[in-house]
Design a protein around this motif. Structure first.
Motif, PDB file in Angstrom:
ATOM      1  N   GLU A   1      -3.274  -7.396   2.680  1.00 12.95           N
ATOM      2  CA  GLU A   1      -2.392  -6.295   3.060  1.00 12.95           C
ATOM      3  C   GLU A   1      -1.236  -6.780   3.934  1.00 12.95           C
ATOM      4  O   GLU A   1      -0.168  -6.175   3.947  1.00 12.95           O
TER       5      GLU A   1
ATOM      6  N   GLN B   1       0.824  -1.211   0.000  1.00  9.47           N
ATOM      7  CA  GLN B   1       0.000   0.000   0.000  1.00  9.47           C
ATOM      8  C   GLN B   1       0.857   1.261   0.000  1.00  9.47           C
ATOM      9  O   GLN B   1       0.408   2.314  -0.437  1.00  9.47           O
TER      10      GLN B   1
ATOM     11  N   GLU C   1      -6.588  -1.102   7.463  1.00 10.82           N
ATOM     12  CA  GLU C   1      -7.630  -1.894   6.807  1.00 10.82           C
ATOM     13  C   GLU C   1      -8.308  -2.795   7.854  1.00 10.82           C
ATOM     14  O   GLU C   1      -7.637  -3.456   8.643  1.00 10.82           O
TER      15      GLU C   1
ATOM     16  N   PRO D   1      -5.262   9.539   2.710  1.00 12.18           N
ATOM     17  CA  PRO D   1      -6.487   8.784   2.410  1.00 12.18           C
ATOM     18  C   PRO D   1      -6.672   7.607   3.363  1.00 12.18           C
ATOM     19  O   PRO D   1      -5.729   6.873   3.641  1.00 12.18           O
ATOM     20  N   GLU D   2      -7.879   7.451   3.854  1.00 17.67           N
ATOM     21  CA  GLU D   2      -8.179   6.417   4.845  1.00 17.67           C
ATOM     22  C   GLU D   2      -8.971   5.278   4.201  1.00 17.67           C
ATOM     23  O   GLU D   2      -9.814   5.517   3.337  1.00 17.67           O
ATOM     24  N   PRO D   3      -8.737   4.050   4.629  1.00 18.01           N
ATOM     25  CA  PRO D   3      -9.518   2.934   4.093  1.00 18.01           C
ATOM     26  C   PRO D   3     -10.947   2.968   4.622  1.00 18.01           C
ATOM     27  O   PRO D   3     -11.161   3.259   5.807  1.00 18.01           O
ATOM     28  N   GLU D   4     -11.911   2.679   3.764  1.00 18.90           N
ATOM     29  CA  GLU D   4     -13.303   2.654   4.212  1.00 18.90           C
ATOM     30  C   GLU D   4     -13.495   1.631   5.323  1.00 18.90           C
ATOM     31  O   GLU D   4     -14.290   1.836   6.247  1.00 18.90           O
TER      32      GLU D   4
ATOM     33  N   LYS E   1     -10.997  -6.388  -1.502  1.00 19.79           N
ATOM     34  CA  LYS E   1     -10.700  -5.810  -0.186  1.00 19.79           C
ATOM     35  C   LYS E   1     -11.153  -6.713   0.953  1.00 19.79           C
ATOM     36  O   LYS E   1     -11.082  -6.341   2.124  1.00 19.79           O
TER      37      LYS E   1
ATOM     38  N   SER F   1      -2.246   1.765  -4.820  1.00 19.61           N
ATOM     39  CA  SER F   1      -3.155   1.774  -3.673  1.00 19.61           C
ATOM     40  C   SER F   1      -3.707   3.168  -3.447  1.00 19.61           C
ATOM     41  O   SER F   1      -3.381   4.117  -4.164  1.00 19.61           O
ATOM     42  N   ARG F   2      -4.508   3.311  -2.406  1.00 19.48           N
ATOM     43  CA  ARG F   2      -5.064   4.624  -2.079  1.00 19.48           C
ATOM     44  C   ARG F   2      -3.978   5.631  -1.728  1.00 19.48           C
ATOM     45  O   ARG F   2      -4.208   6.839  -1.785  1.00 19.48           O
ATOM     46  N   LEU F   3      -2.779   5.142  -1.370  1.00 16.90           N
ATOM     47  CA  LEU F   3      -1.678   6.027  -0.996  1.00 16.90           C
ATOM     48  C   LEU F   3      -0.774   6.376  -2.170  1.00 16.90           C
ATOM     49  O   LEU F   3       0.139   7.196  -2.021  1.00 16.90           O
TER      50      LEU F   3
END
Length: 558
Positions: A370, A44, A358, A227-230, A509, A51-53
């Protein structure tokens, strides 16, 4: 005759000299190999893994290096914890074969197979940085290694010397990422024989917790929202009774968390021990109704607090990553300046993955992607095409065989891993290549992270996990012994056995445990058959642990 000798002698000398020159040239052209490994650097926290990062551009130098070679999307660890992972890499063997199940395991010099095999191929061998396999790394020609985990600042190193291991210590000043690279560069400049190819293992301590970064990175990402994971806030249908308990009764004790969810170990506890009135109110509330906690967790005040903790957690982590990335550039710049870069195979990986919030988890240990996925790429322009990528499944026992074959050797019969040299050189996955990998985490409820023991199988499309929730000794036996350093000691906490299944094509996910879904029963049955076969073929059964095997037998068809 004399005339003949006068003519032929110079020719013979010239031919001999030419042969020697060609032989020397051949040795010189044998590729150097540098294996770089960071501790807990997860996919990540890269740009190349999307990834979101990735938008933060956390690894520009590593990304550049990766894009000059082949990137692996399906590289996995056999056990997501430091010592067993490193043991698999140095031996090319699984845990029950090399004997390292947990953090107390050790690899003696005669079993440090990778440097031994590389020496047979004419390589000078060296290791710098984190070692953590307890015994002296005596199979290497040169070593300068951290004691156990080592320190982030002003680290000491163990070296070969007049005193016996582990008493020869040198002291340094500065940050570990910088000092480890300083030592590596000093080895390359001053300690190695330039007439021989070298095999160097360079192991960073960073970004292992507690994420102590070099002061120069204090302002890095300071004003950036991470950014944070949902799944940090939404549990969904993730997990099972083994990880959540019946009616969510275990949610407050299983799996160390970012938020206040886990009362035993959480990141909020690490950072803001007494700063929160919420934490003061709930830190001893072990008897709180889990359902009430879930409602409270979704409360806007708790979400705000969790986000604050998460932002601090990730910035510390990414500042450590930044230090690794910058130091890798120092190495690449040196190799390029000295004309060594093009004839040096560079591998980069982490010793496992890491949970960055996560499912509201921190640390590793889990079989979730992850945690079990390893970043992995290889650069070698002579044989590996730039900007190439593969989704072939590899695991960390495959690293040693591959390096040995890249060095011109053959995988020893005693290694269980398989070389993926052909994949590197052709970009094509062989027809008989492995289509699944096996995972096993032994340390039930250890180190206050409270992860239940489990094993499972991961293919490109699916994942099946079995949590057996029992210790590896008979805890009803008054004479039973167990590893108190690495294993939980509370015998009352036998977590319930349970299965989890994830369709990774639809649920990458891992938010929906579909084990009970009727449409997957045929797939699950097939995965169970594969799991049995893998455990047998890899010497990873529980024949030596009948109390675990009993649980497996009783719950295999649940």
């Amino acid at each position: 005759m004399t005339t003949y000798l006068k003519i032929i002698a110079p020719l013979f000398v010239s031919f001999t000299l030419l042969s020697c020159i060609q032989e020397d040239k051949g040795v010189a052209q044998k590729p150097n190999i540098i294996y770089i490994m960071s501790d807990d650097h997860t996919t990540q926290a890269f740009g190349i893994y999307g990834s979101r990062l990735a938008g933060l551009n956390p690894t520009p130098n590593l990304d550049k290096l990766a894009n000059e070679g082949m990137i692996f999307d399906n590289a996995f660890v056999n056990n997501s914890i430091c010592v067993p992972s490193r043991a698999a890499i140095i031996t090319g063997q699984r845990a029950q074969t090399n004997g390292v199940l947990d953090l107390e395991g050790a690899i003696a010099p005669e079993k440090q197979f990778l440097p031994i095999e590389m020496q047979k191929l004419g390589y000078q061998t060296a290791i710098v940085g984190k070692w953590h396999l307890h015994e002296e790394p005596a199979a290497f020609d040169y070593y300068t290694v951290l004691p156990a985990q080592g320190k982030y600042f002003d680290p000491e190193f163990r070296v070969r010397g007049e005193k016996s291991w582990p008493n020869n210590i040198i002291k340094t000043e500065g940050h570990s990422s910088d000092k480890i690279m300083d030592i590596t560069l000093d080895y390359l400049k001053n300690k190695r024989d330039p007439e021989k190819p070298f095999f160097l293992m360079h192991h960073f301590k960073a970004p292992h917790d507690d994420f102590e970064y070099a002061p120069r990175y204090e302002d890095y990402l300071a004003n950036t929202f991470i950014p944070e994971p949902e799944s940090l806030y939404e549990i969904g249908q993730h997990g099972s009774e083994a990880t959540r308990g019946k009616n969510d009764s275990l949610t407050r004790t299983i799996g160390s968390s970012v938020s206040h969810r886990n009362l035993i170990r959480n990141q909020a506890m690490n950072i803001y021990w007494n700063d929160s009135t919420i934490y003061k109110k709930y830190r001893n509330a072990r008897d709180i109704d889990p359902k009430e906690y879930v409602k409270w967790e979704m409360d806007s005040i708790e979400r705000e607090y969790t986000s604050k903790v998460y932002q601090d957690y990730l910035k510390k982590y990414l500042r450590c990553v930044k230090g690794v990335d910058d130091n890798v550039k120092r190495l690449v710049d040196y190799l390029e300046t000295e004309g060594l870069l093009e004839n040096t195979i560079i591998m980069y990986t982490g010793d496992q993955g890491f949970m960055l919030g996560e499912h509201d988890y921190i640390d590793k240990r889990w079989m979730y992607d992850e945690s079990m996925r390893m970043p992995f790429f290889v650069r070698y322009p002579e044989k590996i095409k730039a900007k190439s990528r593969t989704n072939a499944i590899i695991n960390n026992t495959d690293f040693a065989p591959t390096m040995i074959e890249l060095a011109g050797g053959k995988t020893p019969d005693y290694m269980q891993g398989k070389s993926f040299k052909t994949i590197l050189e052709t970009g094509i996955e062989p027809d008989n290549w492995q289509n699944a990998t096996y995972y096993r985490y032994w340390m039930h409820l250890a180190h206050r992270h409270q992860n239940p023991a489990h094993f499972g199988i991961r293919t490109k499309e699916h994942k099946l996990i079995f949590y057996y929730g029992k210790y590896w000794v008979d805890t009803d036996d008054p004479n039973a012994t167990w590893n108190k350093e690495s294993w939980g000691n509370d015998f009352a906490n036998h977590t319930p056995p349970a299965w989890e299944f994830y369709d990774l094509t639809k649920d990458p996910k891992e938010m929906n445990n579909a084990y009970k879904d009727p449409k997957y029963q045929e797939t699950i049955a097939d995965l169970k058959n594969q799991l049995v076969q893998m455990r047998e073929s890899l010497n990873e059964t529980d024949k030596n642990y009948p109390h675990i095997q009993k649980v497996i037998d009783e719950h295999w068809d649940d």
